[in-house]
Design a protein around this motif. Sequence first.
Motif, PDB file in Angstrom:
ATOM      1  N   ALA A  23      44.185 -22.522 -15.627  1.00  0.00           N
ATOM      2  CA  ALA A  23      44.889 -21.771 -14.596  1.00  0.00           C
ATOM      3  C   ALA A  23      45.301 -20.405 -15.136  1.00  0.00           C
ATOM      4  N   ALA A  24      45.035 -19.393 -14.343  1.00  0.00           N
ATOM      5  CA  ALA A  24      45.371 -18.028 -14.748  1.00  0.00           C
ATOM      6  C   ALA A  24      46.600 -17.542 -14.003  1.00  0.00           C
ATOM      7  N   SER A  25      47.393 -16.766 -14.689  1.00  0.00           N
ATOM      8  CA  SER A  25      48.543 -16.114 -14.059  1.00  0.00           C
ATOM      9  C   SER A  25      48.629 -14.679 -14.565  1.00  0.00           C
ATOM     10  N   GLY A  26      49.143 -13.821 -13.732  1.00  0.00           N
ATOM     11  CA  GLY A  26      49.276 -12.422 -14.112  1.00  0.00           C
ATOM     12  C   GLY A  26      48.048 -11.581 -13.836  1.00  0.00           C
ATOM     13  N   PHE A  27      46.957 -12.212 -13.452  1.00  0.00           N
ATOM     14  CA  PHE A  27      45.743 -11.502 -13.087  1.00  0.00           C
ATOM     15  C   PHE A  27      44.856 -12.452 -12.287  1.00  0.00           C
ATOM     16  N   THR A  28      43.860 -11.888 -11.622  1.00  0.00           N
ATOM     17  CA  THR A  28      42.948 -12.714 -10.842  1.00  0.00           C
ATOM     18  C   THR A  28      41.650 -12.949 -11.617  1.00  0.00           C
ATOM     19  N   LEU A  29      41.158 -14.171 -11.496  1.00  0.00           N
ATOM     20  CA  LEU A  29      39.919 -14.531 -12.194  1.00  0.00           C
ATOM     21  C   LEU A  29      38.658 -14.082 -11.468  1.00  0.00           C
ATOM     22  N   ASP A  30      38.821 -13.522 -10.276  1.00  0.00           N
ATOM     23  CA  ASP A  30      37.675 -13.256  -9.408  1.00  0.00           C
ATOM     24  C   ASP A  30      36.548 -12.490 -10.097  1.00  0.00           C
ATOM     25  N   TYR A  31      36.900 -11.536 -10.956  1.00  0.00           N
ATOM     26  CA  TYR A  31      35.882 -10.651 -11.523  1.00  0.00           C
ATOM     27  C   TYR A  31      35.545 -10.980 -12.970  1.00  0.00           C
ATOM     28  N   TYR A  32      35.953 -12.175 -13.393  1.00  0.00           N
ATOM     29  CA  TYR A  32      35.709 -12.580 -14.770  1.00  0.00           C
ATOM     30  C   TYR A  32      34.749 -13.761 -14.835  1.00  0.00           C
ATOM     31  N   ALA A  33      33.874 -13.725 -15.813  1.00  0.00           N
ATOM     32  CA  ALA A  33      33.175 -14.941 -16.196  1.00  0.00           C
ATOM     33  C   ALA A  33      34.155 -15.774 -17.015  1.00  0.00           C
ATOM     34  N   ILE A  34      34.121 -17.079 -16.816  1.00  0.00           N
ATOM     35  CA  ILE A  34      35.042 -17.974 -17.511  1.00  0.00           C
ATOM     36  C   ILE A  34      34.237 -18.916 -18.392  1.00  0.00           C
ATOM     37  N   GLY A  35      34.666 -18.999 -19.630  1.00  0.00           N
ATOM     38  CA  GLY A  35      33.993 -19.893 -20.563  1.00  0.00           C
ATOM     39  C   GLY A  35      34.922 -20.977 -21.066  1.00  0.00           C
ATOM     40  N   TRP A  36      34.316 -22.102 -21.375  1.00  0.00           N
ATOM     41  CA  TRP A  36      35.011 -23.177 -22.072  1.00  0.00           C
ATOM     42  C   TRP A  36      34.420 -23.288 -23.473  1.00  0.00           C
ATOM     43  N   VAL A  48      30.860 -24.211 -24.880  1.00  0.00           N
ATOM     44  CA  VAL A  48      30.514 -25.435 -24.158  1.00  0.00           C
ATOM     45  C   VAL A  48      29.878 -25.100 -22.815  1.00  0.00           C
ATOM     46  N   SER A  49      30.511 -24.202 -22.084  1.00  0.00           N
ATOM     47  CA  SER A  49      30.033 -23.908 -20.743  1.00  0.00           C
ATOM     48  C   SER A  49      30.590 -22.571 -20.287  1.00  0.00           C
ATOM     49  N   CYS A  50      29.939 -21.997 -19.296  1.00  0.00           N
ATOM     50  CA  CYS A  50      30.401 -20.726 -18.723  1.00  0.00           C
ATOM     51  C   CYS A  50      29.993 -20.682 -17.255  1.00  0.00           C
ATOM     52  N   ILE A  51      30.816 -20.011 -16.455  1.00  0.00           N
ATOM     53  CA  ILE A  51      30.486 -19.801 -15.050  1.00  0.00           C
ATOM     54  C   ILE A  51      30.676 -18.323 -14.732  1.00  0.00           C
ATOM     55  N   SER A  52      29.732 -17.767 -14.026  1.00  0.00           N
ATOM     56  CA  SER A  52      29.794 -16.343 -13.705  1.00  0.00           C
ATOM     57  C   SER A  52      30.818 -16.085 -12.604  1.00  0.00           C
ATOM     58  N   SER A  53      31.135 -14.800 -12.442  1.00  0.00           N
ATOM     59  CA  SER A  53      32.077 -14.425 -11.391  1.00  0.00           C
ATOM     60  C   SER A  53      31.360 -14.084 -10.090  1.00  0.00           C
ATOM     61  N   SER A  54      30.056 -13.888 -10.161  1.00  0.00           N
ATOM     62  CA  SER A  54      29.332 -13.386  -8.989  1.00  0.00           C
ATOM     63  C   SER A  54      28.776 -14.507  -8.114  1.00  0.00           C
ATOM     64  N   ASP A  55      27.775 -15.199  -8.629  1.00  0.00           N
ATOM     65  CA  ASP A  55      27.075 -16.185  -7.792  1.00  0.00           C
ATOM     66  C   ASP A  55      27.283 -17.618  -8.262  1.00  0.00           C
ATOM     67  N   GLY A  56      28.211 -17.817  -9.186  1.00  0.00           N
ATOM     68  CA  GLY A  56      28.475 -19.169  -9.645  1.00  0.00           C
ATOM     69  C   GLY A  56      27.439 -19.701 -10.616  1.00  0.00           C
ATOM     70  N   SER A  57      26.628 -18.818 -11.168  1.00  0.00           N
ATOM     71  CA  SER A  57      25.669 -19.266 -12.185  1.00  0.00           C
ATOM     72  C   SER A  57      26.403 -19.907 -13.345  1.00  0.00           C
ATOM     73  N   THR A  58      25.754 -20.873 -13.950  1.00  0.00           N
ATOM     74  CA  THR A  58      26.406 -21.615 -15.023  1.00  0.00           C
ATOM     75  C   THR A  58      25.533 -21.705 -16.269  1.00  0.00           C
ATOM     76  N   TYR A  59      26.205 -21.972 -17.354  1.00  0.00           N
ATOM     77  CA  TYR A  59      25.550 -22.225 -18.639  1.00  0.00           C
ATOM     78  C   TYR A  59      26.200 -23.458 -19.258  1.00  0.00           C
ATOM     79  N   LEU A  81      36.643 -28.005 -15.743  1.00  0.00           N
ATOM     80  CA  LEU A  81      35.547 -28.573 -16.509  1.00  0.00           C
ATOM     81  C   LEU A  81      35.607 -30.089 -16.346  1.00  0.00           C
ATOM     82  N   GLN A  82      34.704 -30.618 -15.544  1.00  0.00           N
ATOM     83  CA  GLN A  82      34.601 -32.061 -15.366  1.00  0.00           C
ATOM     84  C   GLN A  82      33.751 -32.626 -16.485  1.00  0.00           C
ATOM     85  N   MET A  83      34.313 -33.543 -17.224  1.00  0.00           N
ATOM     86  CA  MET A  83      33.614 -34.121 -18.374  1.00  0.00           C
ATOM     87  C   MET A  83      33.411 -35.611 -18.140  1.00  0.00           C
TER      88      MET A  83
END
Length: 124
Positions: A23-36, A48-59, A81-83
């Motif tokens: 969970a993020a606070s103080g800023f919006t995650l909309d324009y960030y790729a998020i990694g685990w 472990v994994s990453c999701i893009s900010s644009s089209d939901g592409s994943t790694y 992250l569902q494990m």
Amino acid sequence: QVQLVESGGGLVQPGGSLRLSCAASGFTLDYYAIGWFRQAPGKEREGVSCISSSDGSTYYADSVKGRFTISRDNAKNTVYLQMNSLKPEDTAVYYCATAWSIVVVTRESEYDYWGQGTQVTVSS
């Protein structure tokens, strides 16, 4: 104050499941790729994994492909992250992090904000 907070870790038996939240606070995650990422005792931190900010592409790292699923809910400013089918070798501290990018980011050096981590222990 910019902050990332992970939750959802714990002790689970082999074959079990957990869902981690970032969970993020103080800023919006909309324009960030998020990694685990995760770091096991005595080992280097690994992506472990990453999701893009644009089209939901994943790694996914090969070690978790088919077992872990990353998703994001921008309305809640949270990434998950569902494990599933957890193994003892998944035991580690799991961190989420942000990268200013519209595409998937796999290089750890491109990540700027990091959470404090949540412990996942897979053991019988």
